[in-house]
Design an enzyme around this catalytic site. Structure first.
Site, PDB file in Angstrom:
ATOM      1  N   GLU A 170      -6.185  10.109   6.157  1.00 16.55           N
ATOM      2  CA  GLU A 170      -7.302  10.950   6.424  1.00 16.55           C
ATOM      3  C   GLU A 170      -7.459  11.474   7.647  1.00 16.55           C
ATOM      4  OE1 GLU A 170     -10.785  10.990   3.353  1.00 16.55           O
ATOM      5  OE2 GLU A 170     -11.323   9.671   5.177  1.00 16.55           O
TER       6      GLU A 170
ATOM      7  N   HIS B 267      11.239  -7.098  -2.792  1.00 18.40           N
ATOM      8  CA  HIS B 267      11.874  -6.979  -4.145  1.00 18.40           C
ATOM      9  C   HIS B 267      11.445  -5.539  -4.849  1.00 18.40           C
ATOM     10  CE1 HIS B 267      13.046 -11.087  -4.078  1.00 18.40           C
ATOM     11  NE2 HIS B 267      11.937 -11.354  -3.537  1.00 18.40           N
TER      12      HIS B 267
ATOM     13  N   LYS C  80     -14.735  17.864  -3.378  1.00 15.41           N
ATOM     14  CA  LYS C  80     -16.324  17.651  -3.352  1.00 15.41           C
ATOM     15  C   LYS C  80     -17.004  18.972  -4.135  1.00 15.41           C
ATOM     16  CE  LYS C  80     -16.817  13.810  -0.650  1.00 15.41           C
ATOM     17  NZ  LYS C  80     -17.598  13.446   0.730  1.00 15.41           N
TER      18      LYS C  80
END
Length: 423
Positions: free
Chosen positions: A274, A300, A416
């Site tokens: 961010e 793995h 937003k």
């Protein structure tokens, strides 16, 4: 104590890039010093301030009788309002000073997760801590409304005592808290959420849980002081290397060899992604992509991609000094058909994990992939503080080289706005 080792120069092709000139390092240091002096972000001051500790102490003193009955601390917040606290709790929760208080995070609007988190929870023995810079973040405000309604928290002074808010001075949430006479602690407006764990956002909950927050801030202060005294030059070298090679190595992996760092990895991913994914001053899109892995589990699942996939990654290892963890041990047990695994018999699990980390690091280095290694002597408040400020300073240094504002998030704000329009 944290030890920093860099192995960027093990790759012959990029060895010359691992040692920036003194002029380059001086330029970056000058830029970051000016940024600190200009108070572009308030996080630089947090390790040296006592405001958060004093505010937390005052709150605890005023509410001592209530807090003695609390069995659950419910954190209502998202992103930077919760990830930093989760990271520190994950690192320190093994300490004997940790109080027997349940820590619950309400940060997701998933209805299943909400019901699961609050199942069986009673208001009488719970404290609800609402953390938001403004209070208008839709996830936080919605979850806050839900717990207020579910537990009837605004009914009386007695029920309101089970609420505490941490927010910006004179924010909408601050005004709401004052109007309803809810306890509220404030932070400076120039402290972004993902850089806020050294403020009241982290200090109050950590103090309530029993941690030594003074040592937490002290650890951060000692490292930051050394950095600005030019005694931690490895940080500048790493910032320059990552920034100047962003096109060649756009993916940065944090490979942490302990499950204690699982939430720290999540905090790092938000901080790095961010802060650095921005438009620079010329309007060009820049950024680095963070990935958090846990060893040995992700050996793995992801190691194959690192070693034989595209050579577009750097890897930072975090590990613990295993000398203090001699138990438990792998039994000296021989099982028919599993004889090929007997070579680890009698070894402590700590030693096995340590050797797995070394083997993985050497394998990655053999492939010519740039790596560095942070070794932590002991998981304690001071080392947690050092680790937090190290990554915050590293992020700021890379951001200055990128010519971006590391402290805003306009791309998130666009989302937003679109959500509001959809409603």
């Amino acid at each position: 104590m944290l030890t920093f080792n860099q192995f960027f120069d093990k790759n012959a092709e990029i060895r010359h890039l691992a040692h920036p000139s003194k002029k380059a390092m001086d330029n970056v240091f000058e830029m970051i010093t000016k940024e600190r002096e200009a108070k572009k972000s308030g996080y630089y001051e947090l390790p040296f301030e006592q405001k958060a500790i004093k505010d937390a102490q005052n709150y605890i003193q005023k509410n001592q009788n209530l807090l003695e009955t609390i069995k659950n601390l419910v954190i209502i917040g998202i992103g930077g309002s919760s990830l930093g606290l989760k990271a520190i709790e994950g690192i320190l929760c093994h300490l004997p000073s940790r109080k027997d208080i349940g820590l619950i995070f309400l940060e997701h609007t998933d209805p299943i997760e909400i019901q699961k988190s609050l199942f069986g929870l009673k208001m009488e023995d719970s404290l609800f801590c609402i953390i938001s810079k403004s209070g208008t973040t839709i996830e936080t405000s919605s979850l806050m409304k839900y717990v207020i309604k579910r537990y009837n928290l605004l009914k009386s002074a007695q029920s309101k005592a089970h609420l505490v808010c941490i927010t910006d001075e004179d924010s909408p949430l601050h005004f709401l808290a004052k109007e309803h006479k809810i306890a509220v602690l404030t932070i400076a407006k120039n402290i972004g959420g993902r850089f806020s764990v050294l403020s009241s956002v982290g200090i109050l909950p950590l103090m309530l849980l029993g941690y030594d927050v003074q040592k937490f801030l002290q650890g951060a202060a000692e490292f930051e002081k050394r950095f600005f005294e030019r005694k931690e030059e490895h940080l500048l070298k790493k910032a320059i290397f990552l920034a100047k090679n962003r096109d060649r190595f756009p993916i940065n992996i944090l490979f942490s060899y302990s499950s204690a760092f699982r939430d720290f990895n999540a905090w790092y991913v938000q901080l790095w992604g961010e802060s650095l994914g921005k438009l620079d001053i010329y309007g060009k899109k820049v950024g680095l992509t963070p990935i958090g892995l846990i060893g040995s589990i992700d050996q793995h699942s992801f190691l194959q991609l690192i070693t034989q996939g595209l050579m577009d990654k750097t890897v930072t290892f975090i590990s613990l000094n295993r000398a203090k963890y001699s138990e438990p041990k792998i039994p000296d047990m021989k099982l028919k058909y599993l004889e090929s695994t007997d070579f680890v018999n009698g070894t402590s699990f700590a030693k096995l994990l340590n050797l797995q980390q070394i083997a993985t690091m050497e394998t990655i280095q053999t492939e010519g992939i740039p790596t560095d290694h942070i070794e932590i002597d002991e998981l304690c408040e001071a080392s947690a503080g050092r680790l937090i400020i190290y990554f915050e300073l590293l992020t700021s240094c890379v951001g200055t080289i990128f010519n971006i504002n590391s402290y805003d998030q306009p791309g998130v704000e666009f989302g937003k706005i679109r959500l509001r329009e959809m409603f």
